[in-house]
Motif scaffolding. Structure first.
Motif, short mmCIF file in Angstrom:
data_model
loop_
_atom_site.label_atom_id
_atom_site.label_comp_id
_atom_site.label_asym_id
_atom_site.label_seq_id
_atom_site.Cartn_x
_atom_site.Cartn_y
_atom_site.Cartn_z
N GLN A 1 0.69 -1.12 0.07
CA GLN A 1 -0.11 0.17 -0.03
C GLN A 1 0.84 1.29 0.13
O GLN A 1 2.10 0.97 -0.04
N VAL A 2 0.27 2.26 0.01
CA VAL A 2 0.92 3.51 -0.20
C VAL A 2 0.34 4.80 0.90
O VAL A 2 -0.89 4.79 0.92
N GLN A 3 1.12 5.53 1.57
CA GLN A 3 0.53 6.66 2.29
C GLN A 3 1.36 7.62 1.61
O GLN A 3 2.41 7.75 1.34
N LEU A 4 0.60 8.83 1.70
CA LEU A 4 1.12 10.02 1.02
C LEU A 4 0.65 11.07 1.97
O LEU A 4 -0.21 11.30 2.75
N VAL A 5 2.12 11.99 2.15
CA VAL A 5 2.04 13.08 3.12
C VAL A 5 2.47 14.03 2.47
O VAL A 5 3.68 14.31 1.72
N GLU A 6 1.66 15.17 2.48
CA GLU A 6 1.94 16.56 1.77
C GLU A 6 2.55 17.30 2.87
O GLU A 6 2.42 17.27 3.93
N SER A 7 3.50 18.35 1.88
CA SER A 7 4.18 19.37 2.76
C SER A 7 4.50 20.40 1.88
O SER A 7 4.22 20.36 0.82
N GLY A 8 4.95 21.48 2.67
CA GLY A 8 5.32 22.71 1.88
C GLY A 8 4.21 23.65 2.47
O GLY A 8 3.47 23.62 3.14
N GLY A 27 5.69 3.20 1.85
CA GLY A 27 5.03 1.98 1.76
C GLY A 27 5.63 1.03 0.77
O GLY A 27 6.19 1.57 -0.18
N SER A 28 4.87 0.02 0.56
CA SER A 28 5.54 -1.05 -0.42
C SER A 28 5.37 -0.59 -1.65
O SER A 28 6.32 -1.19 -2.60
N LEU A 29 4.42 0.14 -2.45
CA LEU A 29 4.34 0.70 -3.64
C LEU A 29 4.95 1.94 -3.87
O LEU A 29 4.55 2.49 -4.99
N ALA A 30 5.55 2.56 -2.96
CA ALA A 30 5.97 3.87 -3.15
C ALA A 30 6.88 4.12 -4.27
O ALA A 30 6.58 5.41 -4.91
N SER A 31 7.60 3.53 -4.91
CA SER A 31 8.28 3.59 -5.94
C SER A 31 7.61 3.35 -7.47
O SER A 31 8.45 3.63 -8.34
N ARG A 32 6.45 2.89 -7.24
CA ARG A 32 5.57 2.53 -8.44
C ARG A 32 4.41 3.26 -8.68
O ARG A 32 3.78 3.01 -9.90
N VAL A 33 3.89 4.19 -7.94
CA VAL A 33 2.71 4.92 -8.16
C VAL A 33 3.09 6.09 -8.99
O VAL A 33 4.08 6.80 -8.75
N ASP A 90 -6.83 29.81 -8.81
CA ASP A 90 -6.16 28.68 -8.51
C ASP A 90 -6.16 28.28 -6.98
O ASP A 90 -6.06 27.37 -6.30
N THR A 91 -7.09 29.11 -6.13
CA THR A 91 -7.57 29.07 -4.96
C THR A 91 -8.37 27.65 -4.68
O THR A 91 -9.22 27.23 -5.50
N GLY A 92 -8.04 26.97 -3.70
CA GLY A 92 -8.47 25.57 -3.49
C GLY A 92 -7.68 24.89 -2.44
O GLY A 92 -6.56 25.21 -1.96
N VAL A 93 -8.36 23.58 -2.25
CA VAL A 93 -7.32 22.77 -1.45
C VAL A 93 -6.76 21.67 -2.27
O VAL A 93 -7.52 21.13 -3.48
N TYR A 94 -5.61 21.64 -2.44
CA TYR A 94 -4.64 20.59 -3.23
C TYR A 94 -4.39 19.26 -2.58
O TYR A 94 -4.05 19.28 -1.47
N PHE A 95 -4.75 18.32 -3.41
CA PHE A 95 -4.57 17.08 -2.85
C PHE A 95 -3.55 16.32 -3.81
O PHE A 95 -3.63 16.49 -4.80
N CYS A 96 -2.51 15.55 -2.96
CA CYS A 96 -1.85 14.69 -3.79
C CYS A 96 -2.47 13.29 -3.77
O CYS A 96 -3.49 12.74 -2.97
N HIS A 97 -2.32 12.66 -5.13
CA HIS A 97 -2.92 11.42 -5.37
C HIS A 97 -2.15 10.36 -6.21
O HIS A 97 -0.83 11.02 -6.73
N LEU A 102 -5.15 -0.42 -10.44
CA LEU A 102 -6.42 0.12 -9.87
C LEU A 102 -6.76 0.57 -8.93
O LEU A 102 -8.01 0.93 -8.15
N SER A 103 -5.39 0.84 -8.04
CA SER A 103 -5.48 1.35 -6.61
C SER A 103 -4.97 2.74 -6.51
O SER A 103 -4.19 3.01 -7.28
N ASP A 104 -5.95 3.69 -5.66
CA ASP A 104 -5.48 5.12 -5.72
C ASP A 104 -5.45 5.40 -4.30
O ASP A 104 -6.24 4.87 -3.20
#
Length: 116
Positions: A1-8, A27-33, A90-97, A102-104
């Motif tokens: 699986q993958v965990q995504l952490v945004e920063s900045g 996570g285990s798929l971090a290099s593949r997403v 450009d205002t809004g909530v920015y999400f990393c994906h 088939l997994s997101d």
């Protein structure tokens, strides 16, 4: 699986200003997403901003072409979004994906407000 952490530094910026965001996968798929950025303004649907593949190839939404740059550090599993010449729209909530087959996966979101 993958965990995504945004920063900045998100937050408030004046029109014409710049902001940088980053998204680190673990996570285990971090290099593949494939890593994307989406954004969502109040009352609007989520909008595609930019994408960077595993090999580092970028794609941009029409609204940000020429102003935003996405890049990727393959060793750090991190995608960077450099935003310049920011506009009020450009205002809004920015999400990393992250997408792998088939997994997101989604980050927590970062508020960006462009206003004078």
């Amino acid at each position: 699986q993958v965990q995504l952490v945004e920063s900045g530094r998100g937050g408030l910026v004046q029109p014409g200003g710049s902001l940088n965001l980053s998204c680190t996968a673990s996570g285990s798929l971090a290099s593949r997403v494939v890593l994307d950025w989406y954004r969502q303004a109040p009352g609007k649907e989520r909008e595609f901003v930019a994408r960077v593949t595993v090999s580092g190839s970028p794609t941009y939404g029409d609204a940000v072409k020429g102003r935003f740059t996405i890049s990727r550090d393959l060793h750090k599993h991190t995608a960077y979004l450099q935003m310049t010449n920011l506009k009020p729209e450009d205002t809004g909530v920015y999400f990393c994906h992250g997408l792998y087959r088939l997994s997101d996966f989604w980050g927590q979101g970062t508020q960006v407000t462009v206003s004078s």
